[in-house]
Scaffold this active site. Sequence first.
Site, PDB file in Angstrom:
ATOM      1  N   GLN A 153       0.850  -1.199   0.000  1.00 33.87           N
ATOM      2  CA  GLN A 153       0.000   0.000   0.000  1.00 33.87           C
ATOM      3  C   GLN A 153       0.880   1.242   0.000  1.00 33.87           C
ATOM      4  OE1 GLN A 153      -0.626   1.925   3.338  1.00 33.87           O
ATOM      5  NE2 GLN A 153      -1.265   3.546   1.936  1.00 33.87           N
ATOM      6  N   LYS A 263      -7.348   2.980  -3.554  1.00 33.82           N
ATOM      7  CA  LYS A 263      -8.085   2.727  -2.312  1.00 33.82           C
ATOM      8  C   LYS A 263      -8.668   4.038  -1.780  1.00 33.82           C
ATOM      9  CE  LYS A 263      -7.409   0.669   2.314  1.00 33.82           C
ATOM     10  NZ  LYS A 263      -7.373   1.796   3.255  1.00 33.82           N
ATOM     11  N   HIS A 287     -11.872   4.372   4.712  1.00 31.97           N
ATOM     12  CA  HIS A 287     -10.774   4.302   5.675  1.00 31.97           C
ATOM     13  C   HIS A 287     -11.314   3.972   7.078  1.00 31.97           C
ATOM     14  CE1 HIS A 287      -6.386   5.492   5.424  1.00 31.97           C
ATOM     15  NE2 HIS A 287      -6.482   5.294   6.719  1.00 31.97           N
ATOM     16  N   ARG A 290     -12.219   7.036   9.253  1.00 31.88           N
ATOM     17  CA  ARG A 290     -11.170   7.799   9.917  1.00 31.88           C
ATOM     18  C   ARG A 290     -10.832   9.109   9.220  1.00 31.88           C
ATOM     19  NH1 ARG A 290      -8.147   4.651  13.271  1.00 31.88           N
ATOM     20  NH2 ARG A 290      -6.073   5.353  12.682  1.00 31.88           N
ATOM     21  N   ASP A 318     -13.704  -2.315   1.707  1.00 32.66           N
ATOM     22  CA  ASP A 318     -13.516  -2.418   3.160  1.00 32.66           C
ATOM     23  C   ASP A 318     -14.279  -1.312   3.852  1.00 32.66           C
ATOM     24  OD1 ASP A 318     -11.973  -0.035   3.738  1.00 32.66           O
ATOM     25  OD2 ASP A 318     -10.109  -1.090   3.298  1.00 32.66           O
ATOM     26  N   SER A 319     -14.226  -1.343   5.171  1.00 25.06           N
ATOM     27  CA  SER A 319     -14.852  -0.379   6.086  1.00 25.06           C
ATOM     28  C   SER A 319     -16.154  -0.943   6.649  1.00 25.06           C
ATOM     29  CB  SER A 319     -15.105   0.992   5.445  1.00 25.06           C
ATOM     30  OG  SER A 319     -13.860   1.580   5.061  1.00 25.06           O
ATOM     31  N   GLY A 320     -16.027  -1.601   7.748  1.00 24.07           N
ATOM     32  CA  GLY A 320     -17.201  -2.103   8.458  1.00 24.07           C
ATOM     33  C   GLY A 320     -17.316  -3.614   8.518  1.00 24.07           C
ATOM     34  N   ARG A 322     -17.024  -6.999   9.867  1.00 25.36           N
ATOM     35  CA  ARG A 322     -16.717  -7.554  11.188  1.00 25.36           C
ATOM     36  C   ARG A 322     -16.886  -9.065  11.233  1.00 25.36           C
ATOM     37  NH1 ARG A 322     -14.642  -3.712  11.091  1.00 25.36           N
ATOM     38  NH2 ARG A 322     -14.700  -1.845  12.367  1.00 25.36           N
ATOM     39  N   GLY A 341     -10.234  -5.140   8.372  1.00 31.46           N
ATOM     40  CA  GLY A 341      -9.362  -4.167   9.035  1.00 31.46           C
ATOM     41  C   GLY A 341      -9.232  -4.404  10.520  1.00 31.46           C
TER      42      GLY A 341
HETATM   43  C1  FNR Z   1      -6.019   2.080   8.940  1.00 34.14           C
HETATM   44  N1  FNR Z   1      -6.185   2.126   7.551  1.00 34.14           N
HETATM   45  C2  FNR Z   1      -5.091   2.343   6.738  1.00 34.14           C
HETATM   46  N2  FNR Z   1      -5.250   2.361   5.384  1.00 34.14           N
HETATM   47  C3  FNR Z   1      -4.174   2.523   4.573  1.00 34.14           C
HETATM   48  O1  FNR Z   1      -4.344   2.532   3.370  1.00 34.14           O
HETATM   49  N3  FNR Z   1      -2.926   2.681   5.118  1.00 34.14           N
HETATM   50  C4  FNR Z   1      -2.703   2.689   6.458  1.00 34.14           C
HETATM   51  O2  FNR Z   1      -1.588   2.825   6.914  1.00 34.14           O
HETATM   52  C5  FNR Z   1      -3.829   2.539   7.309  1.00 34.14           C
HETATM   53  N4  FNR Z   1      -3.668   2.578   8.660  1.00 34.14           N
HETATM   54  C6  FNR Z   1      -4.749   2.332   9.485  1.00 34.14           C
HETATM   55  C7  FNR Z   1      -4.562   2.308  10.862  1.00 34.14           C
HETATM   56  C8  FNR Z   1      -5.633   1.985  11.699  1.00 34.14           C
HETATM   57  C9  FNR Z   1      -5.399   1.925  13.174  1.00 34.14           C
HETATM   58  C10 FNR Z   1      -6.897   1.682  11.137  1.00 34.14           C
HETATM   59  C11 FNR Z   1      -8.051   1.270  12.008  1.00 34.14           C
HETATM   60  C12 FNR Z   1      -7.087   1.751   9.782  1.00 34.14           C
HETATM   61  C13 FNR Z   1      -7.495   1.862   6.938  1.00 34.14           C
HETATM   62  C14 FNR Z   1      -7.677   0.381   6.652  1.00 34.14           C
HETATM   63  O3  FNR Z   1      -6.878  -0.051   5.589  1.00 34.14           O
HETATM   64  C15 FNR Z   1      -9.149   0.057   6.295  1.00 34.14           C
HETATM   65  O4  FNR Z   1      -9.549   0.919   5.271  1.00 34.14           O
HETATM   66  C16 FNR Z   1     -10.072   0.210   7.499  1.00 34.14           C
HETATM   67  O5  FNR Z   1      -9.468  -0.336   8.654  1.00 34.14           O
HETATM   68  C17 FNR Z   1     -11.389  -0.500   7.234  1.00 34.14           C
HETATM   69  O6  FNR Z   1     -12.299  -0.219   8.240  1.00 34.14           O
HETATM   70  P1  FNR Z   1     -12.605  -1.215   9.466  1.00 34.14           P
HETATM   71  O7  FNR Z   1     -12.969  -2.522   8.889  1.00 34.14           O
HETATM   72  O8  FNR Z   1     -11.351  -1.265  10.290  1.00 34.14           O
HETATM   73  O9  FNR Z   1     -13.677  -0.529  10.210  1.00 34.14           O
END
Ligand code: FNR
Length: 392
Positions: A153, A263, A287, A290, A318-320, A322, A341
Amino acid sequence: MGNFGDFQTGIYANGMFAGQKPELSTGLTQLEERAAEVLSADALGYILPSAGSGATARANREAFDRWRIVPRMLRGAAERDLTTTVLGTTLPAPVALAPIGVQTLVHEEGELATARAAAAVGLPYVHSCAASHSPEQAAEAAAAAGDGPRWFQLYWPTDPDVCASFLSRARAAGYTALLVTLDTTTLGWRPADLDRGFLPFLRGEGIATFLTDPAFRAKLDRPPEEDLGAAVMRWASIFPNPGLSWDDLTFVRERWDGPIALKGILSPDDARLAADHGMDGVVVSNHGGRQVDGAVAALDALGPVAEAVGDRLDVLFDSGIRTGADAVKALALGAKAVLVGRPYLYGLALRGREGAEHVLRCLLAELDLTLHHSGYRSPSQLTPASLVRAPA
Ligand code: FNR
């Protein structure tokens, strides 16, 4: 190929014949609470909460609750084949690990433990550009644990030499597909971190890919081992990249000969632009809530994106996610594969590599069983007609 659901039989057999229970819950939605008991306040603040009021993260989950699977009967689904080819990679199941940075916040082995867990299960380990270990270290850990695929990534630094160097290092270390994260050109407004003034990168954690990079090091007066503060400042000067535009994609396309997915795509128009600009895939993602508070739920964005470009691009999601049932819903709405994630991060926090592996095996088992119980032999048989809207 393989019936991942056999993991369930193994758990029952261990319990009944050997008196052994799983060390972690098999109810993946419970792991967040368990992990919260062991994580430091800084780690918890970085991982759990989302941008602003948390509305996007809540919307992500609510969107899943609004869809219901309609199980079909007597369809002879005893043997399943979950094999899926996405971004040039044949996966044992349509699941990959989402790239997550700074994993040493939750466990001392960080990404190395995650890479080992992914390789042991055969799912793609996706190395975050904000990892606490270098891509080479993670690749080595993964290779020793199994022969799962690896994807890289990219957070696109403003220094083109560093960007090009990241790409050639990742290729050399055996990462076969590239995910370019577009939604984090700067960090979102994250009150939990802001209130504590906490950003791990500024103490040198989560920037290993930079600190170990020859092009990055070449522009430092002294190596990071001698002057970490100056290296961190240099990182801070090239990490945010708010000026990126579609034309810039040529730069990565010319320097990466494998599949590339963007992404952070939430709009069908952006998905079409991705296809027009020679990309191979998109990851529909916000994300994990976030970045933009109040953004569209990722699952609500998925259907329209899949409809717009599903015949031109690999659509990931992604995102959600579980549970395995969540994965089934996303696959039905047009995702070719899903990224999991936070759940594996909770497993990592609680039991290191074994914990992350437990989460992945539970998710795969539940995905497999949900397919079986719903009358499907492969994920490709799922369509939007496999679901109905929940009554309001
Ligand atoms: C992330 N995510 C993320 N995405 C990415 O492209 N590079 C990164 O370094 C990170 N770092 C990161 C840290 C933390 C603590 C979290 C929780 C998330 C986003 C990640 O790839 C993904 O999009 C989300 O985690 C998906 O959502 P859920 O399933 O965690 O809710």
